[in-house]
Design a protein around this motif. Structure first.
Motif, PDB file in Angstrom:
ATOM      1  N   LEU A  55       0.824  -1.193   0.000  1.00 57.62           N
ATOM      2  CA  LEU A  55       0.000   0.000   0.000  1.00 57.62           C
ATOM      3  C   LEU A  55       0.868   1.255   0.000  1.00 57.62           C
ATOM      4  O   LEU A  55       0.636   2.205  -0.743  1.00 57.62           O
ATOM      5  N   LEU A  56       1.909   1.216   0.849  1.00 59.34           N
ATOM      6  CA  LEU A  56       2.751   2.401   0.988  1.00 59.34           C
ATOM      7  C   LEU A  56       3.601   2.632  -0.258  1.00 59.34           C
ATOM      8  O   LEU A  56       3.957   3.752  -0.575  1.00 59.34           O
ATOM      9  N   THR A  57       3.926   1.532  -0.952  1.00 61.25           N
ATOM     10  CA  THR A  57       4.772   1.672  -2.129  1.00 61.25           C
ATOM     11  C   THR A  57       3.968   2.045  -3.365  1.00 61.25           C
ATOM     12  O   THR A  57       4.347   2.926  -4.122  1.00 61.25           O
ATOM     13  N   PHE A  58       2.816   1.359  -3.538  1.00 59.26           N
ATOM     14  CA  PHE A  58       2.075   1.556  -4.785  1.00 59.26           C
ATOM     15  C   PHE A  58       0.833   2.415  -4.600  1.00 59.26           C
ATOM     16  O   PHE A  58       0.254   2.884  -5.560  1.00 59.26           O
ATOM     17  N   GLY A  59       0.400   2.584  -3.341  1.00 56.23           N
ATOM     18  CA  GLY A  59      -0.802   3.357  -3.077  1.00 56.23           C
ATOM     19  C   GLY A  59      -0.541   4.845  -3.260  1.00 56.23           C
ATOM     20  O   GLY A  59       0.567   5.266  -3.554  1.00 56.23           O
TER      21      GLY A  59
ATOM     22  N   ASN B  31       2.215  10.378  -1.820  1.00 58.08           N
ATOM     23  CA  ASN B  31       3.257   9.691  -2.573  1.00 58.08           C
ATOM     24  C   ASN B  31       3.662  10.473  -3.811  1.00 58.08           C
ATOM     25  O   ASN B  31       4.669  10.191  -4.435  1.00 58.08           O
ATOM     26  N   ARG B 108      13.008   4.704  -0.411  1.00 53.97           N
ATOM     27  CA  ARG B 108      12.460   6.047  -0.524  1.00 53.97           C
ATOM     28  C   ARG B 108      12.382   6.702   0.855  1.00 53.97           C
ATOM     29  O   ARG B 108      11.932   6.084   1.816  1.00 53.97           O
TER      30      ARG B 108
END
Ligand SMILES: [Cu+2]
Lengths: 297, 399
Positions: A55-59, B31, B108
């Motif tokens: 979630l944190l990477t692709f969300g 993000n 990141r």
């Protein structure tokens, strides 16, 4: 390759040791039927961590540095609380085991049933978020380089091998623990868990210092980074098992001592008491005429 | 039973709740990095700032960025595990870090950065000082819309250093004063009284922000409320400059002297400790400068503050100095917002100081009772002339 392997080994050890000892404990105390609860906790933690990482990477939203530190820190403190509780719970039911009082064990297990899941969940989940982020980074690297650059899956494979090694080490410790006699088992695993928990407390304090919630980040008690490099084998093992940091602040060191000394004292006293009544259970009461009540109690 | 029976369920709920709250509030950041490239100050069009780390290099794709959410994509092109740090200006406080970046991996770092100077560092092998470089975050931040946050932060920093210095000197001076007074060296105590109190008067708005300490330390006999115990500087002042006609029987006894002197020193220690934790906002500083001028107008110019020792001009000077430092700290901000106002305030400060300098004698000032009515009037006019533009300072700094 080696560097990524060591990362996987370290994080794997951190997560698996507590779980291994819990499983060994349940098996030793004839409660193998409770083992699935531990695996359930582990599964939940791994699932949540991976989902979180994805979630944190692709969300649409990422996790800020401050939040990572805060979540890691609070999970660490919770984990320590539960591990400490488990250690004493085990020490107390050890008494029941050695005098073969089944009823007592089951009563104790009633209280520990849900906490078993939680301890396993926290032990794994605490490292899970970090490891999940690492694994996602590795898969991304693999897909990126697959589009035409140099190395491909090497980093991911290295980390995975490290985790596998950690599991094997964990299994060996488990076998070794099963071979110990009961009182040795309780003393050694309990004392070891206390050292692990103290390391986690110190590590949590360090995180809070980095987040500037606690002061003294640059007041080092000692710095042996030159002798024990954090990326070396020894550094990896010490960090993975005891959360030992080669550069330790005074506050970390102080908290470590403040945890280990009283907890270890209480634990060893409990263990000694456990061993006493089993030998004193035979009628050796009238040694002191001044305490006639003790025979009636 | 030393342990609660079922602690598990509530603890889990608590952990989940804490996590949820964290994520819902400050924990999550977008993000999508703010497009800094279209402002022409570094950063790439997509994906924020890249950092390429090897075993002996640390190449950051930009040396500056706009304040807000920054995303660093850190790739380890070396052979050792590395870490990436973003330090604040002092080079030790961590604004953000990513650990465990294995060879070949990209991780990141997401930070919300206020304007200011930072240092980036890669640490191959995860030890040592790392390979460092400067990094600047520009822009206006978020706390004070329209104001330059960096200038405001610097202003608060300068004023903070001043207050800390003054309260330190106040504590040292009070120790000397109390020692002399308790030892019965009253001449020495009278000599120390005004110069030591000057450190208090310079930071009076700060001291007054502690509502419990100020009356204990600085209450005048005339302002004493029914049933209130009189303690602090002015009680000792009256004892040291015991009024001619007053009955000697009412004077403090030696044990009372020791008690009140010790009380004053204890309160000063308390103040010293509490000041260390304070943070200053620009509006507090600007209002504080105005409050100091009001102190002058209501107490010092009238001779009411030091009614026994008549050292009012020492306090006057100290109040003006304190206001001046607060203004000077804010001056760079004023210069960007309302330079004309800054010039007027500056001129009036200088004029007031010139008026005051006429009454200097030796290291200090003449007694307030030596001033003629016309001289008092003239000082009062100078104070009012400064008070008017100074009252517009807060609005100028903040809006
Ligand atoms: Cu870790």
């Amino acid at each position: 390759m080696l560097a990524n392997y060591l990362i996987g080994l370290r994080e794997g050890l951190e997560a698996s040791l507590v779980v291994v000892i819990l499983v060994a404990y349940l098996v030793r105390s004839d409660r193998r039927r409770l083992v699935p609860r531990i695996w359930a906790g582990v599964a939940v933690a791994v699932g949540v961590s991976l989902a979180f990482g994805a979630l944190l990477t692709f969300g649409p939203r990422g996790l800020s540095f401050e939040a990572q530190e805060a979540i890691g820190g609070s999970l660490s403190i919770l984990a320590v609380g539960f591990v400490t509780w488990m250690v004493f719970w085990m020490a107390r039911s050890a008494r029941g085991l050695s005098s073969e009082l089944r009823g007592q064990i089951d009563r104790a297990a009633g209280g520990g049933r849900t906490s078993l899941v939680v301890v396993a969940m926290l032990a794994v989940g605490r490292e899970g978020l970090e490891t999940a982020l690492f694994l996602w980074a590795a898969t991304q690297a693999a897909t990126r380089t697959a589009q035409g650059a140099t190395s491909t899956v090497a980093p991911l494979a290295g980390a995975a091998l490290g985790i596998v090694t950690a599991v094997i080490v964990g299994y060996l410790i488990y076998r070794g623990a099963l071979r110990l006699n009961l009182s040795k088992f309780f003393t050694w695993t309990g004392a070891f868990l206390i050292l692990v928990a103290a390391g986690v407390v110190a590590y949590g304090v360090h995180d809070l210092q980095e987040a500037r919630i606690l002061p003294g980040l640059n007041n080092l008690a000692f710095d042996v980074s030159d002798t024990i490099a954090p990326t070396s084998w020894l550094g990896t093992l010490l960090k993975g098992t005891l959360n030992f940091s080669p550069a330790t602040t005074w506050l970390e060191a102080g908290v470590w001592v403040a945890y280990v000394v009283p907890v270890m004292f209480l634990f060893l006293r409990q263990i000694r008491r456990n061993n006493r009544p089993s030998t004193a259970a035979a009628p050796s009461v009238p040694a002191s005429p001044a305490s006639p009540a003790s025979s009636a109690s | 039973m030393p342990f609660p029976k079922r602690p598990a369920a509530p603890a889990v709920l608590c952990a989940l709740a804490a996590t949820t709250v964290l994520l819902a509030s400050a924990g999550c950041t977008s993000n999508e990095p703010q497009p800094s490239a279209d402002r022409g100050d570094g950063g790439r069009a997509k994906g924020g700032i890249t950092v390429s780390a090897s075993d002996d290099t640390c190449a950051v794709s930009a040396t500056s960025a706009k304040s807000g959410t920054l995303v660093f994509e850190v790739t380890n092109d070396g052979s050792k595990v590395t870490e990436f740090y973003l330090y604040r200006a002092d080079g030790t406080a961590i604004a953000g870090e990513v650990e465990n970046i294995g060879p070949g991996l990209t991780r990141r770092l997401v930070v919300r950065a206020q304007p200011g100077t930072y240092t980036t560092a890669c640490k191959p092998g995860m030890s040592g000082e790392g390979i460092r470089a400067r990094f600047t975050v520009t822009g206006s931040g978020t706390a004070n819309a329209g104001a330059d946050q960096r200038l405001l932060d610097q202003a608060a920093g300068r004023y903070r250093a001043y207050v800390t210095g003054e309260v330190g000197k106040l504590l040292g001076g009070t120790k000397q004063f109390v020692t002399a007074y308790k030892a019965g060296e009253y001449d020495r105590a009278r000599e120390l009284y005004a110069p030591v109190r000057a450190h208090w008067e310079r930071i009076e708005p700060v001291a007054e922000s502690f509502g419990d300490l100020d009356p204990k330390m600085d209450l005048r006999e005339a302002d004493l409320a029914e049933g209130q115990t009189w303690t602090g500087w002015h009680l000792l002042e009256k004892d040291l400059w015991w009024p001619a006609g007053a009955p000697a029987s009412k004077r403090l006894t030696d044990p009372e002297r020791a008690k009140y002197a010790d009380q004053l020193l204890a309160d000063t220690r308390d103040l010293h400790a509490r000041v260390a934790t304070l943070k200053y906002q620009p509006d507090q500083m600007a209002n504080g400068a105005k409050e100091l001028l009001d102190e002058v107008a209501t107490g010092k110019v009238t001779g009411e503050e030091e009614i026994w020792s008549h050292t009012d001009l020492y306090d006057f000077q100290a109040n003006v100095e304190g206001a001046r430092v607060a203004f000077d700290s804010l001056r760079p901000v004023v210069n960007t917002k309302d330079p004309a106002l800054g010039r007027v305030i500056e001129q009036r400060f200088t004029a007031l100081q010139k008026d005051l300098d006429r009454y200097r004698r030796g290291d200090g000032f003449v007694s307030y009772t030596d001033l003629s009515k016309a001289q008092v009037k003239r000082l009062s006019d100078s104070v009012n002339a400064l008070a008017e533009p100074l009252s517009r300072l807060t609005a100028a700094v903040l809006v």
